[in-house]
Design an enzyme around this catalytic site. Structure first.
Site: not given
Ligand code: C5P
Length: 232
Positions: A117, A65-66, A34, A12, A63, A188, A69-70, A209, A61
């Site tokens: 999460t 959501h549409d 990722k 990230d 995610k 989180q 077809n898209t 992180r 990653d």
């Molecule tokens: O920094 P951290 O360990 O919280 O990073 C978690 C990573 O997982 C982030 O890139 C976040 O976008 C991703 N993620 C998430 N929850 C989800 C799907 C992906 O935290 N349900």
């Protein structure tokens, strides 16, 4: 999934240059990364190719959501990049999930995001207006994903055991929300340590992180892998 759990490090960061610096600082223990919205939208698909050329496996990653077809055409394009795994929101519904599975055509694992999460029980009920417990919602979305032909779900490590019980060992539990210290949650909400995530059945542990912002990212990566090993 059967076999050993894998650790995926979330890159990230704002651009490809910083992504490469991070990859270099993580050293030879890094095998799976990722790429999320932040990096992909800034650097474009070339960053995927760059990581693949370094011999790394890639979880994209985005995610999705549409409408079906898209999503079908988006998944068809993204699978062509050679990524190992990508994800879509289960909240897009069965037709969208089926479109994603059929577009990937076995080339790429398609994983369904159940509930982020960062969402807790209160937010689920009072902000998203989804009734019932978080666990019921995760199971319900897991069922939609499995019926549509997806290979697993993104959920909290706290839900991995339940996912395995309901959907069997081959259906993957991909879990962000992994922390060395469960009290250090940040944004989180539903977190666990690497050892517990493995103990509870997570197949892929996603860590950002706690590793990337450590004083020594390579040592933090080794620490996470060691703590996973103890459970396998
Ligand atoms: O920094 P951290 O360990 O919280 O990073 C978690 C990573 O997982 C982030 O890139 C976040 O976008 C991703 N993620 C998430 N929850 C989800 C799907 C992906 O935290 N349900």
């Amino acid at each position: 999934m059967t076999g050993r759990a894998q650790l995926i490090v979330a890159l990230d960061v704002p651009d490809q240059e910083r992504a490469l610096q991070l990859v270099d600082s993580l050293g030879p223990d890094l095998d799976y990364v990722k790429i999320g919205m932040q990096l992909f939208y800034a650097a474009g698909p070339g960053v995927v190719e760059t990581m693949l050329s370094r011999g790394l496996q890639v979880f994209l990653d985005l995610k999705l959501h549409d409408i079906p077809n898209t999503v079908y055409h988006a998944v068809a394009g993204l699978s062509g990049l050679g990524v190992e795994m990508l994800n879509v929101h289960c909240a897009g519904g069965s037709d969208m999930l089926e479109a994603a599975a059929s577009a990937a055509d076995g080339r790429t694992k398609v994983i369904g995001v159940t509930q982020l999460t960062s969402i807790d029980q209160l937010a689920l009920n009072e902000e998203l207006l989804v009734h019932g417990s978080l666990q019921d919602c995760v199971i319900h979305y897991g069922r939609l994903a499995q019926r549509a032909g997806l290979q697993g779900v993104v959920c909290s490590p706290q839900e991995s055991a339940m996912i395995k019980r309901e959907f069997g060992p081959e259906f993957a539990a991909v879990t962000p929300g992994v922390r060395f210290d469960e009290d250090d949650r940040g944004d989180q909400k539903r977190v666990a340590t690497p050892a517990r995530a493995v103990e509870w059945g997570s197949d892929y542990l996603v860590m950002g992180r706690p590793i990337t912002q450590a004083v020594s990212p390579s040592r933090a990566l080794q620490r996470a892998k060691r703590s996973m090993e103890v459970q396998q």
